[in-house]
Design an enzyme around this catalytic site. Structure first.
Site, short mmCIF file in Angstrom:
data_model
loop_
_atom_site.label_atom_id
_atom_site.label_comp_id
_atom_site.label_asym_id
_atom_site.label_seq_id
_atom_site.Cartn_x
_atom_site.Cartn_y
_atom_site.Cartn_z
N ARG A 276 -5.09 -2.08 8.91
CA ARG A 276 -5.00 -3.55 8.76
C ARG A 276 -5.31 -4.19 10.12
NH1 ARG A 276 -0.73 -7.39 7.69
NH2 ARG A 276 0.60 -5.95 8.84
N GLY B 22 0.84 -1.21 0.00
CA GLY B 22 0.00 0.00 0.00
C GLY B 22 0.87 1.25 0.00
N ASP C 53 2.86 -0.31 11.84
CA ASP C 53 2.85 -1.60 12.54
C ASP C 53 4.16 -2.37 12.41
OD1 ASP C 53 2.57 -2.06 9.84
OD2 ASP C 53 1.03 -3.59 10.04
N MET D 38 -8.45 2.96 8.91
CA MET D 38 -7.62 1.86 8.41
C MET D 38 -6.60 1.43 9.46
SD MET D 38 -6.70 2.41 4.43
CE MET D 38 -7.79 1.80 3.16
N ARG E 280 19.01 11.37 -4.47
CA ARG E 280 19.99 12.46 -4.30
C ARG E 280 21.23 11.97 -3.55
NH1 ARG E 280 16.42 17.52 -4.80
NH2 ARG E 280 15.94 17.16 -6.99
N ARG F 129 13.15 10.61 -3.35
CA ARG F 129 13.99 11.79 -3.66
C ARG F 129 15.29 11.75 -2.84
NH1 ARG F 129 14.27 16.54 -0.69
NH2 ARG F 129 14.79 18.46 -1.81
N ALA F 130 15.14 11.46 -1.55
CA ALA F 130 16.33 11.44 -0.67
C ALA F 130 17.30 10.33 -1.09
CB ALA F 130 15.90 11.26 0.78
N THR G 292 4.40 2.67 5.40
CA THR G 292 3.01 2.21 5.54
C THR G 292 2.27 3.16 6.47
OG1 THR G 292 1.58 0.51 6.53
CG2 THR G 292 3.83 0.55 7.32
N ILE G 293 0.99 3.39 6.17
CA ILE G 293 0.22 4.25 7.08
C ILE G 293 -0.09 3.53 8.39
CG2 ILE G 293 -0.81 5.63 5.23
CD1 ILE G 293 -3.47 4.04 5.77
N ASP G 294 0.09 2.20 8.43
CA ASP G 294 -0.38 1.41 9.57
C ASP G 294 0.49 1.54 10.83
OD1 ASP G 294 -2.32 0.51 7.83
OD2 ASP G 294 -1.28 -1.36 7.37
N GLU H 182 -10.24 -0.87 11.62
CA GLU H 182 -10.85 -1.86 10.72
C GLU H 182 -10.56 -3.30 11.17
OE1 GLU H 182 -9.25 -1.87 6.73
OE2 GLU H 182 -7.22 -1.54 7.43
N ARG I 163 0.75 -5.13 -4.98
CA ARG I 163 0.87 -6.26 -4.06
C ARG I 163 1.06 -7.48 -4.96
NH1 ARG I 163 -0.66 -4.15 0.87
NH2 ARG I 163 -2.36 -2.65 0.90
N ASP J 181 4.65 -4.25 6.08
CA ASP J 181 4.80 -5.62 6.55
C ASP J 181 5.03 -6.62 5.40
OD1 ASP J 181 4.12 -7.40 9.08
OD2 ASP J 181 3.06 -8.27 7.37
N GLU K 299 -15.32 9.42 22.14
CA GLU K 299 -15.89 8.88 23.38
C GLU K 299 -15.44 7.42 23.59
OE1 GLU K 299 -17.49 11.17 21.59
OE2 GLU K 299 -17.66 12.63 23.22
O1 F6P Z 1 -1.42 -1.39 4.72
C1 F6P Z 1 -2.01 -0.19 4.35
C2 F6P Z 1 -3.49 -0.36 4.16
O2 F6P Z 1 -4.05 0.88 3.77
C3 F6P Z 1 -4.24 -0.93 5.36
O3 F6P Z 1 -4.50 0.02 6.35
C4 F6P Z 1 -5.47 -1.49 4.70
O4 F6P Z 1 -6.00 -2.55 5.46
C5 F6P Z 1 -4.95 -2.00 3.38
O5 F6P Z 1 -3.73 -1.28 3.13
C6 F6P Z 1 -5.88 -1.81 2.22
O6 F6P Z 1 -5.27 -2.38 1.11
P1 F6P Z 1 -5.76 -2.19 -0.39
O7 F6P Z 1 -5.46 -0.79 -0.80
O8 F6P Z 1 -4.97 -3.20 -1.14
O9 F6P Z 1 -7.24 -2.45 -0.37
#
Ligand code: F6P
Length: 326
Positions: A175, A14, A133, A173, A28, A24-25, A129-131, A226, A75, A106, A191
């Site tokens: 994962r 992702g 993790d 999101m 360069r 870029r880094a 990764t945005i996760d 999620e 992927r 991951d 809350e």
């Molecule tokens: O690993 C990054 C992520 O955005 C997760 O947060 C999410 O579960 C997954 O990828 C979604 O994957 P895709 O873009 O393949 O649906």
């Protein structure tokens, strides 16, 4: 290790905001060592297909502020096969690439572990990764931007929730990790924050909502990861509907907007530091490690240790949310 002449760069899995700043880094820094950088398009899939092109310095101009990745990403299922990995290796060799920098999450690190067990090429990974993790770094590239995107969206949801006295269930999101939910939930004063790392009982959640209603706190935001055990926002709303049929509530799934957009300042700096450090590490003969930042210091962690388990969540934050979310 022989000196590195050609360096291959790829983004995989992702996409995450800040990947371009990292590319870029890397480019360069590679030029500063008289290396020739090659972009491997669409991650491991491009490695298999030989979708590889030399990068010029102008290719990375004006990209530090852009989301997505100029190298594209994918992927790759093919890379999970022996045949796919063999093809990827042959393509790297035929392009005379003698070191790799891999940016991803991951799945990318898992791919690296499998690949480098068989094929020996110097390689350094960057956590993209945005996760958030991966073990071996406090923050991954893109996490800060994703959290800020979620915060902006939830703040807007709060306005309309407040206007209607509604309960909102907002799914973010991550994962199977709850970092985006935890951080955005804290920042928005949610809350309730439901994350896979902390077990919550549905009875307790319902009791909390009832208590809020009794004391005339009629707006309620539940941020759910999620990957939470309740199964995300829709499933949770079905459960609540059975138990609290009189409550006016709505479900919002933030989805892929969390992956896009211009990277935050924090992500641009993180990506720049990690990209620079990755090439310097290869020059210093480091290999098969992911570069991260822990307590503001560059640290290296072997690929297989980055993916063993999620990095532990801050117990302080977990304790705090139960107090502040009342
Ligand atoms: O690993 C990054 C992520 O955005 C997760 O947060 C999410 O579960 C997954 O990828 C979604 O994957 P895709 O873009 O393949 O649906």
């Amino acid at each position: 290790m022989a000196s590195i002449k050609n360096i291959g760069i790829m983004t995989s899995g992702g996409d995450s905001p800040g990947m371009n700043a990292a590319i870029r880094a890397i480019v360069r820094t590679a030029f500063s060592h008289n290396m020739v950088p090659f972009g491997i398009m669409r991650g491991y899939q491009g490695m298999i297909e030989g979708n590889i092109k030399e990068l010029q310095t102008t290719d990375v101009s004006n990209i530090i502020q852009r989301g997505g990745t100029i190298l594209k990403t994918a992927r790759s299922k093919d890379f999970m096969t022996e045949e796919g990995m063999k093809k990827a290796y042959e393509n790297i060799k035929s392009h005379h690439i003698d070191a790799l920098v891999l940016i991803g999450g991951d799945g990318t690190m898992r791919g690296a572990v499998a690949f480098f067990e068989k094929y020996n090429i110097p390689a350094i990974g960057l956590p993209g990764t945005i996760d958030n993790d991966l073990n071996g770094t406090d923050f991954t590239i893109g996490f800060d931007t994703a959290v800020n995107t979620a915060v902006g969206a939830i703040d807007k949801i709060r306005d309309t929730a407040e206007a209607h006295n509604r309960l909102f269930i907002v799914e973010v999101m991550g994962r199977d990790a709850g970092y985006i939910a935890l951080h955005s939930g804290i920042a928005c004063g949610a809350e309730s924050i439901l994350i896979p790392e902390q077990k919550e009982s549905i009875d307790m959640l319902i009791e909390n909502i009832k208590n809020d209603q009794r004391r005339k706190k009629l707006t309620n935001i539940i941020v759910v990861a999620e990957g939470d055990e309740f199964g995300g926002a829709q499933e949770l709303s079905n459960k609540l509907k059975d138990e609290l049929p009189w409550i006016d509530y709505r479900v919002t799934i933030l989805g892929h907007i969390q992956r896009g957009g211009s990277p935050s300042c924090a992500d641009r700096i993180l990506s720049s530091r990690l990209g620079y450090a990755a090439v310097e590490a290869l020059v210093a003969n480091r290999s098969q490690e992911m570069v991260g930042i822990i307590n503001d210091k560059i640290e290296f962690t072997p690929f297989h240790n980055c993916i063993k388990s999620h990095k532990p969540m801050s117990q302080d934050l977990l304790t705090m949310i139960n107090v502040l979310a009342k």
